[in-house]
Design an enzyme around this catalytic site. Structure first.
Site, PDB file in Angstrom:
ATOM      1  N   HIS A 159      -5.600  -1.372   4.170  1.00 11.21           N
ATOM      2  CA  HIS A 159      -4.262  -1.520   4.193  1.00 11.21           C
ATOM      3  C   HIS A 159      -3.525  -1.311   5.552  1.00 11.21           C
ATOM      4  O   HIS A 159      -4.093  -0.866   6.592  1.00 11.21           O
ATOM      5  CB  HIS A 159      -3.284  -0.604   3.153  1.00 11.21           C
ATOM      6  CG  HIS A 159      -3.675  -0.971   1.823  1.00 11.21           C
ATOM      7  ND1 HIS A 159      -4.742  -0.362   1.162  1.00 11.21           N
ATOM      8  CD2 HIS A 159      -2.867  -1.604   0.922  1.00 11.21           C
ATOM      9  CE1 HIS A 159      -4.522  -0.843  -0.152  1.00 11.21           C
ATOM     10  NE2 HIS A 159      -3.482  -1.657  -0.312  1.00 11.21           N
ATOM     11  N   LYS A 163       1.325   1.987   5.562  1.00 15.69           N
ATOM     12  CA  LYS A 163       1.182   2.632   4.120  1.00 15.69           C
ATOM     13  C   LYS A 163       0.767   4.242   4.123  1.00 15.69           C
ATOM     14  O   LYS A 163       0.231   4.688   5.130  1.00 15.69           O
ATOM     15  CB  LYS A 163      -0.129   1.900   3.435  1.00 15.69           C
ATOM     16  CG  LYS A 163      -0.144   2.514   1.979  1.00 15.69           C
ATOM     17  CD  LYS A 163      -1.351   1.769   1.218  1.00 15.69           C
ATOM     18  CE  LYS A 163      -1.836   2.154  -0.268  1.00 15.69           C
ATOM     19  NZ  LYS A 163      -0.260   2.205  -0.862  1.00 15.69           N
TER      20      LYS A 163
END
Length: 273
Positions: A159, A163
């Site tokens: 990600h 995040k």
């Protein structure tokens, strides 16, 4: 809930996900944007939600108080942080509002609070609202039943740099789907980190690896590795709109449901396959 258009409220309206949820709500037939929320003190308060999302003027202004908009929505869509979501959950439970929860990173107490609230209101709670990811979860169950007893299972996720939780909620959902298919509890077989001298791989475990870099929207791979061959099942998201569309679709699906805890597999009727 109303039989006409489902009116939705969007939490975190000024964030990346919030803006795309607004776009999705404005685009889906049968759904009406009823309210948009931001935190107290935000510079976005009073802004037009549609203009904020780049979708044109809607007449819905960004507010900070749920109480001020409680008559303007039927379903609350929340992709924020656990502590905020749990506050919103208590409000929605008190006022009989449905919820779509895409927030990740809950501890067990938070998950239990969601389960408890579902006795009184209808909730769709999913780690990932992508259609493709939820089809993948079903495929993982099938693969695990055939190959899980004799292969090494690893889950790799990547990600963007912003995040804040790891492994991702989707990676954990993948692990849970595989563990359930093997009649195991994920907490008993998951391996979340490896460093230094680890020794040989322990048979029957499910390994997790995490990447955080750049602007990666979301990539997830489950690997079933044997000697001589391996099966990899991968999903790659290129736009957050896939999550936003799934969440708004879930809100529409909640129409007529008074209580219960559901996930995206219920929305897509994947449990019947």
């Amino acid at each position: 809930m109303h039989d006409a258009n489902i009116r939705v409220a969007i939490a975190g309206a000024g964030g990346r996900m919030g803006r795309q949820l607004i776009q999705a709500a404005l685009a889906l037939e049968g759904v009406q944007l009823g309210a948009a929320l931001e935190r107290e003190g935000s510079s976005l308060l009073g802004s037009d939600a549609g203009e904020l999302a780049g979708a044109g003027k809607t007449g819905v202004t960004v507010q900070s108080s749920l109480d001020a908009v409680k008559d303007d929505f039927d379903v609350f869509i929340d992709f924020t942080r656990p502590e905020g979501t749990l506050n919103h959950l208590a409000f929605c439970r008190q006022h009989g509002k449905g919820m779509v929860i895409g927030t990740t990173g809950f501890d067990e107490a938070g998950k239990q609070a969601i389960r408890d609230a579902a006795a009184d209101i209808a909730i769709v709670f999913a780690a990932n609202f992508s259609v493709g990811v939820n089809v993948m979860l079903k495929l993982l169950e099938k693969a695990a039943k055939v190959m899980g007893d004799y292969t090494d299972i690893e889950i790799i996720e990547a990600h963007h740099r912003h995040k804040v939780d790891a492994p991702s909620g989707t990676a954990l959902a993948m692990g849970e789907a595989i563990a359930h298919a093997l009649d195991k509890d994920l907490k008993d077989c998951a391996v979340y980190s490896r460093e230094s001298h680890t020794g040989e791989r322990v048979p029957g475990t499910i390994g997790f690896a995490t990447v955080r870099a750049g602007d990666i929207v979301g990539e997830h791979t489950a690997m079933f590795a044997d000697i001589g061959e391996r099966l990899e099942i991968t999903h790659k998201a290129s736009s957050r709109m896939t999550f936003a569309n799934g969440a708004v679709r879930s809100a529409l699906w909640l129409s007529g449901k008074e209580s219960g805890l559901f996930d995206m597999r219920d929305v897509l009727d994947l449990n019947s396959l």
